[in-house]
Motif scaffolding. Structure first.
Motif, PDB file in Angstrom:
ATOM      1  N   GLN A 485      87.454  22.532 125.036  1.00  0.00           N
ATOM      2  CA  GLN A 485      87.755  23.194 123.776  1.00  0.00           C
ATOM      3  C   GLN A 485      86.463  23.293 122.967  1.00  0.00           C
ATOM      4  N   PRO A 486      86.184  24.451 122.378  1.00  0.00           N
ATOM      5  CA  PRO A 486      84.969  24.551 121.555  1.00  0.00           C
ATOM      6  C   PRO A 486      85.066  23.660 120.331  1.00  0.00           C
ATOM      7  N   LEU A 487      83.908  23.226 119.843  1.00  0.00           N
ATOM      8  CA  LEU A 487      83.890  22.473 118.603  1.00  0.00           C
ATOM      9  C   LEU A 487      84.499  23.317 117.489  1.00  0.00           C
ATOM     10  N   GLN A 488      85.111  22.668 116.551  1.00  0.00           N
ATOM     11  CA  GLN A 488      85.737  23.381 115.439  1.00  0.00           C
ATOM     12  C   GLN A 488      84.696  24.119 114.594  1.00  0.00           C
ATOM     13  N   HIS A 489      83.491  23.526 114.477  1.00  0.00           N
ATOM     14  CA  HIS A 489      82.484  24.087 113.586  1.00  0.00           C
ATOM     15  C   HIS A 489      81.277  24.676 114.322  1.00  0.00           C
ATOM     16  N   HIS A 490      81.400  24.842 115.650  1.00  0.00           N
ATOM     17  CA  HIS A 490      80.367  25.544 116.415  1.00  0.00           C
ATOM     18  C   HIS A 490      80.989  25.973 117.740  1.00  0.00           C
ATOM     19  N   ARG A 508      71.392   7.660 121.668  1.00  0.00           N
ATOM     20  CA  ARG A 508      71.750   6.455 120.928  1.00  0.00           C
ATOM     21  C   ARG A 508      71.917   6.694 119.439  1.00  0.00           C
ATOM     22  N   GLN A 509      71.375   7.792 118.951  1.00  0.00           N
ATOM     23  CA  GLN A 509      71.452   8.111 117.527  1.00  0.00           C
ATOM     24  C   GLN A 509      71.917   9.555 117.379  1.00  0.00           C
ATOM     25  N   LEU A 510      72.431   9.865 116.216  1.00  0.00           N
ATOM     26  CA  LEU A 510      72.911  11.208 115.944  1.00  0.00           C
ATOM     27  C   LEU A 510      71.792  12.241 116.089  1.00  0.00           C
ATOM     28  N   GLU A 511      70.595  11.879 115.610  1.00  0.00           N
ATOM     29  CA  GLU A 511      69.472  12.827 115.696  1.00  0.00           C
ATOM     30  C   GLU A 511      69.026  13.097 117.126  1.00  0.00           C
ATOM     31  N   ASP A 512      69.218  12.120 118.028  1.00  0.00           N
ATOM     32  CA  ASP A 512      68.877  12.366 119.426  1.00  0.00           C
ATOM     33  C   ASP A 512      69.596  13.611 119.923  1.00  0.00           C
ATOM     34  N   LEU A 513      70.838  13.729 119.540  1.00  0.00           N
ATOM     35  CA  LEU A 513      71.673  14.839 119.994  1.00  0.00           C
ATOM     36  C   LEU A 513      71.390  16.118 119.217  1.00  0.00           C
ATOM     37  N   LEU A 514      71.239  16.009 117.909  1.00  0.00           N
ATOM     38  CA  LEU A 514      71.077  17.194 117.062  1.00  0.00           C
ATOM     39  C   LEU A 514      69.697  17.824 117.180  1.00  0.00           C
ATOM     40  N   VAL A 515      68.667  16.985 117.372  1.00  0.00           N
ATOM     41  CA  VAL A 515      67.284  17.462 117.315  1.00  0.00           C
ATOM     42  C   VAL A 515      66.655  17.626 118.693  1.00  0.00           C
ATOM     43  N   LEU A 529      79.593  20.011 107.846  1.00  0.00           N
ATOM     44  CA  LEU A 529      80.836  19.831 108.592  1.00  0.00           C
ATOM     45  C   LEU A 529      80.587  19.673 110.089  1.00  0.00           C
ATOM     46  N   LEU A 530      79.608  20.403 110.615  1.00  0.00           N
ATOM     47  CA  LEU A 530      79.293  20.276 112.037  1.00  0.00           C
ATOM     48  C   LEU A 530      78.730  18.893 112.337  1.00  0.00           C
ATOM     49  N   ILE A 531      77.836  18.402 111.484  1.00  0.00           N
ATOM     50  CA  ILE A 531      77.264  17.069 111.700  1.00  0.00           C
ATOM     51  C   ILE A 531      78.356  16.010 111.637  1.00  0.00           C
TER      52      ILE A 531
END
Length: 584
Positions: A485-490, A508-515, A529-531
């Motif tokens: 299922q696609p993410l609700q906000h992306h 291990r961290q949120l930024e690892d995935l986002l950046v 909202l996406l974060i």
């Protein structure tokens, strides 16, 4: 170590190791490359990084894979030849992330710069000077010679004023000529760095890479490592310690041998870049990079970046690599440089989606002009002495394009120190998702086959292959078996896809995935909202409590605001959202 090993399994493996033939400290691209080269030879090497892989300068490059045209002026012909060779190897070995890039140089005169270039070549002057068409053509002819030997890039072209104005009507009136040639760009450097680690651990089951693991002290024979996340400490006795700390090399050397007054090795300079959402400029570039000298002779670049424009950079000496951010003055400087070549392009503040900067780990130098400091690499060996019982090998300088060659040289030196020999060359070895990745002409058929094999829409298959190359196959298999299922906000990402990255890529961290594991941040696609949505996914996968999740959310938003200019994510602006999620 298996690639899908959990953090605890990796820590358990480290607990069982009291000695190691080689410990590499620093998980930037050069440390990673050395790790891979040694693992390919069967060496049970350990690599540690105090943050995430390619978090510092190795994630702040200009996204170019290039031969270094301007290094010809300083007589660094060997560096240019090596760079062009390695560029062409990456185009073959990492064809899922490295692509040809047509590049245009705007020129204001025919014969200018010859005298000054000669003086720079003879080390008689550091002064920047405008380069004329004849000088640039001479350099590009050498470029072609190197390219013809190792690759198949098209030859350069030089245009007169009429042809230049026809192609580039937006160029400033001072532009009289232009020259075009080919270099390359990289779409996901941080991902390529991680894939090198994965390849290394597959090649040698006893090779071990741990992010968020810091070297905190040394007693002469042993070093103490500390898990940044849990605080647990580990003691290791290395035979060889490789200092791949980049801009932190001197700091690490002082930690390893505090009583020893070693020479300063690094004189880093800061480079900042902007990502612009500017459709007009994007259309003017039309798929090309413009490589130009600004009003003071500093080389700048701009090229298309996933529907945006990447613009840079600065070159400022810094003493503290921990505190660098893209300052407001640098933004103004970069935009002023843009106006120098495209005077009619207006860039509002709202068009700046993202900023990033890093410290180039250049060798210590007395050069008066930062651009004249060599981008070459070198190895500095500090043999065992009263301060340390192990050999200490320092990796100084280097550029992203030549990481493979630098890693191979470092590994060969280490192999000699531990009495081993090279078994395998990485010259023609595909990297990660570049393995079994078809040529461009064969990709449509391959993508159609995958769509049929996994019973998935061609658009989704194409999207995943573009992100991960052939490493998309296990994700495709997971989607086939479990659905997604696609993410609700992306809508372009799914929970299954992100969960795969978390479980298999040491997130291990949120930024690892986002950046770094995705391009969500640098492409300007993050929203509060996406974060928040992704933080819930990460918390569920890693077993965080709600309090831990909110703390990660706050810290990540603060870091994205501070380090990348995402002011809408500043915790002071985001406080209401954080308050809401923390009381659910």
């Amino acid at each position: 170590m298996e690639n899908n090993a959990t953090r605890e399994q990796r820590l358990s493996a480290l607990r069982q190791r009291t000695t190691t033939p080689v410990l590499i400290v620093g998980g930037g691209i050069n440390g990673i490359s050395t790790f891979r080269e040694l693992a390919l030879q069967g060496i049970p090497v350990i690599l540690v990084e105090k943050g995430d892989w390619c978090q510092a300068a190795s994630g702040a490059l200009s996204r170019m894979i290039h031969g270094g045209l301007r290094y010809l002026e300083t007589g660094e012909f060997t560096l240019v030849k090596e760079s062009v060779t390695e560029r062409d190897r990456l185009l073959k070995n990492a064809s899922h992330y490295v692509f040809p890039l047509r590049t245009t140089v705007p020129i204001d005169n025919l014969g200018g710069g010859l005298i000054n270039a000669t003086r720079r070549f003879l080390r008689l002057s550091d002064k920047p000077a405008r380069r004329g068409a004849l000088l640039i053509k001479t350099g590009l002819s050498l470029y072609d010679i190197y390219t013809r030997q190792y690759g198949s890039m098209p030859k350069h072209q030089v245009r007169g004023e009429t042809a230049t104005r026809d192609r580039w009507p937006g160029f400033a009136p001072w532009v009289k000529y232009s020259a075009s040639y080919y270099d390359a760009w990289i779409s996901a450097p941080e991902r390529l760095g991680y894939e090198l680690i994965e390849d290394a651990e597959c090649a040698c089951s006893d090779a071990l890479a741990l992010n968020y693991m810091e070297l905190v002290s040394a007693d002469g024979e042993s070093v103490t490592l500390q898990d940044v996340l849990s605080g647990e400490r580990f003691t290791l006795q290395p035979h060889v310690l490789v200092n791949a700390g980049g801009a932190w090399i001197d700091q690490l050397n002082q930690r390893l041998a505090p009583r020893e007054k070693s020479a300063k090795l690094i004189g880093g300079t800061k480079g900042s870049h902007l990502i612009l959402d500017h459709p007009e400029l994007l259309q003017m570039l039309d798929g090309e990079m413009v490589y130009f000298e600004n009003q003071e002779g500093r080389v700048c670049i701009m090229f298309p970046w996933f529907g945006k424009v990447l613009l840079g950079s600065t070159d400022i000496r810094v003493d503290d690599p921990d505190s660098v951010v893209c300052e407001e003055e640098e933004k103004a400087y970069i935009l002023e440089s843009l106006r120098f070549v495209f005077p009619d392009v207006v860039v509002p503040e709202s068009a700046i989606l993202y900023t990033f900067c890093g410290v180039r780990p250049l060798p210590a130098s007395d050069a008066k002009v930062n651009g004249q400091i060599s981008r070459n690499h070198s190895l500095v060996l500090l043999p065992p002495d009263a301060a340390h019982a192990y050999s200490l090998l320092c990796l100084v300088g280097g550029k992203w394009t030549t990481f493979r060659q630098f890693g191979a040289e470092a590994a060969d030196r280490v192999l000699r120190l531990i009495g081993e020999k090279r078994r395998l060359s990485s010259d023609d070895l595909p990297i990660g998702g570049g393995r079994d990745f078809p040529k461009p002409s064969e990709q449509p058929h391959w993508l159609n086959q995958l769509a049929q094999q996994y019973a998935l829409p061609l658009a989704r298959v194409t999207q995943l292959v573009k992100r991960y190359g052939s490493r998309a196959l296990p994700i495709l298999q997971g989607i086939q078996q479990q659905g997604e299922q696609p993410l609700q906000h992306h809508q372009a990402y799914s929970a299954l896809e992100l969960r795969y990255l978390i479980e298999h890529e040491q997130v291990r961290q949120l930024e690892d995935l986002l950046v770094r594991r995705t391009s969500l941040a640098i492409c300007g696609e993050l929203t509060p909202l996406l974060i928040e949505e992704i933080s819930h996914l990460l918390a569920t996968t890693l077993g965080w409590s709600e309090l831990q999740r909110v703390q990660h959310l706050q810290r990540s938003c603060a870091n994205l605001a501070r380090w990348h200019g995402l002011k809408d994510l500043d915790p002071t602006v985001f406080q209401e959202e954080i308050h809401h999620v923390s009381h659910q």
